[in-house]
Scaffold this active site. Sequence first.
Site, mmCIF file in Angstrom:
data_model
loop_
_atom_site.group_PDB
_atom_site.id
_atom_site.type_symbol
_atom_site.label_atom_id
_atom_site.label_comp_id
_atom_site.label_asym_id
_atom_site.label_seq_id
_atom_site.Cartn_x
_atom_site.Cartn_y
_atom_site.Cartn_z
ATOM 1 N N GLU A 52 6.362 6.717 -9.105
ATOM 2 C CA GLU A 52 5.180 5.958 -9.526
ATOM 3 C C GLU A 52 4.118 6.847 -10.176
ATOM 4 O O GLU A 52 3.399 6.410 -11.080
ATOM 5 C CB GLU A 52 4.559 5.200 -8.350
ATOM 6 C CG GLU A 52 5.384 4.041 -7.837
ATOM 7 C CD GLU A 52 6.351 4.410 -6.719
ATOM 8 O OE1 GLU A 52 6.973 3.501 -6.141
ATOM 9 O OE2 GLU A 52 6.477 5.629 -6.437
ATOM 10 N N PHE A 114 4.136 -4.401 7.196
ATOM 11 C CA PHE A 114 5.017 -3.449 6.536
ATOM 12 C C PHE A 114 4.549 -3.193 5.107
ATOM 13 O O PHE A 114 4.365 -4.119 4.330
ATOM 14 C CB PHE A 114 6.464 -3.983 6.527
ATOM 15 C CG PHE A 114 7.427 -3.086 5.819
ATOM 16 C CD1 PHE A 114 7.739 -1.824 6.326
ATOM 17 C CD2 PHE A 114 8.018 -3.485 4.622
ATOM 18 C CE1 PHE A 114 8.634 -0.989 5.661
ATOM 19 C CE2 PHE A 114 8.916 -2.659 3.964
ATOM 20 C CZ PHE A 114 9.220 -1.403 4.480
ATOM 21 N N GLN A 115 4.358 -1.934 4.780
ATOM 22 C CA GLN A 115 3.906 -1.474 3.461
ATOM 23 C C GLN A 115 2.563 -2.072 3.050
ATOM 24 O O GLN A 115 2.255 -2.187 1.862
ATOM 25 C CB GLN A 115 4.971 -1.749 2.386
ATOM 26 C CG GLN A 115 6.208 -0.864 2.568
ATOM 27 C CD GLN A 115 7.146 -0.868 1.383
ATOM 28 O OE1 GLN A 115 7.212 -1.833 0.632
ATOM 29 N NE2 GLN A 115 7.904 0.211 1.225
ATOM 30 N N LYS A 164 0.999 -11.086 -2.423
ATOM 31 C CA LYS A 164 2.298 -11.607 -2.834
ATOM 32 C C LYS A 164 2.303 -13.133 -2.913
ATOM 33 O O LYS A 164 2.939 -13.707 -3.804
ATOM 34 C CB LYS A 164 3.385 -11.132 -1.864
ATOM 35 C CG LYS A 164 4.790 -11.549 -2.326
ATOM 36 C CD LYS A 164 5.908 -10.890 -1.552
ATOM 37 C CE LYS A 164 7.258 -11.284 -2.149
ATOM 38 N NZ LYS A 164 8.400 -10.642 -1.470
ATOM 39 N N MET A 468 -1.712 30.779 -13.960
ATOM 40 C CA MET A 468 -3.170 30.832 -13.964
ATOM 41 C C MET A 468 -3.711 31.307 -12.616
ATOM 42 O O MET A 468 -4.671 32.094 -12.563
ATOM 43 C CB MET A 468 -3.757 29.457 -14.313
ATOM 44 C CG MET A 468 -5.268 29.475 -14.487
ATOM 45 S SD MET A 468 -5.821 30.573 -15.815
ATOM 46 C CE MET A 468 -5.712 29.472 -17.232
#
Length: 559
Positions: A52, A114-115, A164, A468
């Site tokens: 993602e 959940f999630q 949802k 760096m």
Amino acid sequence: MNKLTGAEIVIECLKEQGVDTVFGYPGGTILNIYDALYKHQDEITHILTSHEQGAAHAADGYARATGKVGVCMATSGPGATNLVTGIATACMDSIPVVAITCNVAVSLLGRDSFQEIDIAGITMPITKYNFIVKDITKLADTIRRAFTIAQTGRPGPVLIDITKDVTANSCDYEYKAPEPIERQNSTITEEDMEKALYLIRNAKKPFIFAGGGAVIADAADELKSFAHKIQAPVADSLMGKGAFDGTDELYTGMVGMHGTKTSNFGITECDLLIVVGARFSDRVTGNAAKFAPNAKILQFDVDPAEIDKNVKTYASVIGDVKTILKKLNARLDPVNHDEWLAHIDRMKDMYPLRYDKNLLTGPYVVEQIYELTQGDAVITTEVGQHQMWAAQFYKYKHPRTFVTSGGLGTMGYGLGAALGAKMGCKDKVVINIAGDGCFRMNMNEIATATRYNIPVIQVVLNNHVLGMVRQWQTLFYGKRYSHTVLNDAVDFVKVAEGMGAKAYRVTSKEEFMPVLKEAIGLNIPVVIDCQIHCDDKVFPMVSPGAPIQDAFDENDLKI
């Protein structure tokens, strides 16, 4: 008026806004939107990234390269949180991105389902605005408002979190044409303009400093006319690359920690510093109290919050910088600053950018890329030494041809951004320049490039260290190389080939140009692993906390 599900409304609203490409990764809560997307795949191209974060960076790169809004999607929980770094990157650099996430149903919110995650709460400090949609009747107008907010005034990312059940429910939908995005001109006052004109007309040693705002405002033509009319040298920030033609005789290079001595010394000596769409980042100013000590500072910016935030200004004009420059150009007569420009030219001769011409180095690779592409490619970068070399040694003739993470400094940004830039600019050669430390962070996006045959060229300046950080450890930490050596068994050529890309290893300067020519000609995803020395450094440099006039290079260290 049609009755559509929430998921279908999302797709129709994206089509309203002219969205042709989205980047994302599906999951449970966003399944309804992906099902609707499946039915519209001939109208909206979806790029499934490997992670993602890659989707967020791709949307960002698409936006920077095209000037349009970039769109990314993710499911709830870890899908949404994986977008956070990309959203923050876009926020710090004022990039218009709309991130669409989905969450659990309204009945499950607040129950540690959940999630389930409060992504709106998490991203509140790093978005221009964010929404959570729990009512389908508000969905279409929320999406439209998000696109308007992302593009208006100072752009930035907007997040829309949709439950949802909203994506599954149905309501009436009616097409609406997008609102025109108006330039912010109401804040440009005659009093401010008069003061600006007075300062410009009376300056003996004017200097222009262009930032990312000049790119965002598409002000390149106006900036060129302005600089030549008032005969002022022009420096840029990292984000301002391409706002002013890097081949123009008035151009002096980047300013700041790794800016040219000519830019740093010129700004220190000037009597009027005209700042066009820049926010005085600490990497630009060094010691802000000693920045441009001899100058009155005149700042043009669309965001009033940037005035006097980091550096005290003498005068300012608030508004769209393209409009401000256009108004100034109409009211200014050409002036002559030959003596000042001759002094600047002498500094250019005294303080050129240097590197060892005998070896394969980062600057050599960047110059060769410029020679072959003649400044017409889109260059994306990761963050570190290679990023500074890409800023120093490639001449950016046009805006939106340098795509890099400036404010947040996000390692792992460039490859995803390159995919987004290529999807938005299919006729352009797109080259991502990376260090090996950055490349290994998100090199899995090579698999995305090969899955869709997105022909980006990945150049890795491979010094087997975190370059760096090692440079700072060499100069300021007594050469204590704590966890910056990457001299391990990872073979980028094999990794790239394992993901389906063509790959080359280059170990000498003579090998690079033929390989680059072949890579461009193949028009497929290519990785070029360039082996450079671990102690190559970026110069000039300003020590942290020092004024920019204290810039030094390798010759100064020998004294």
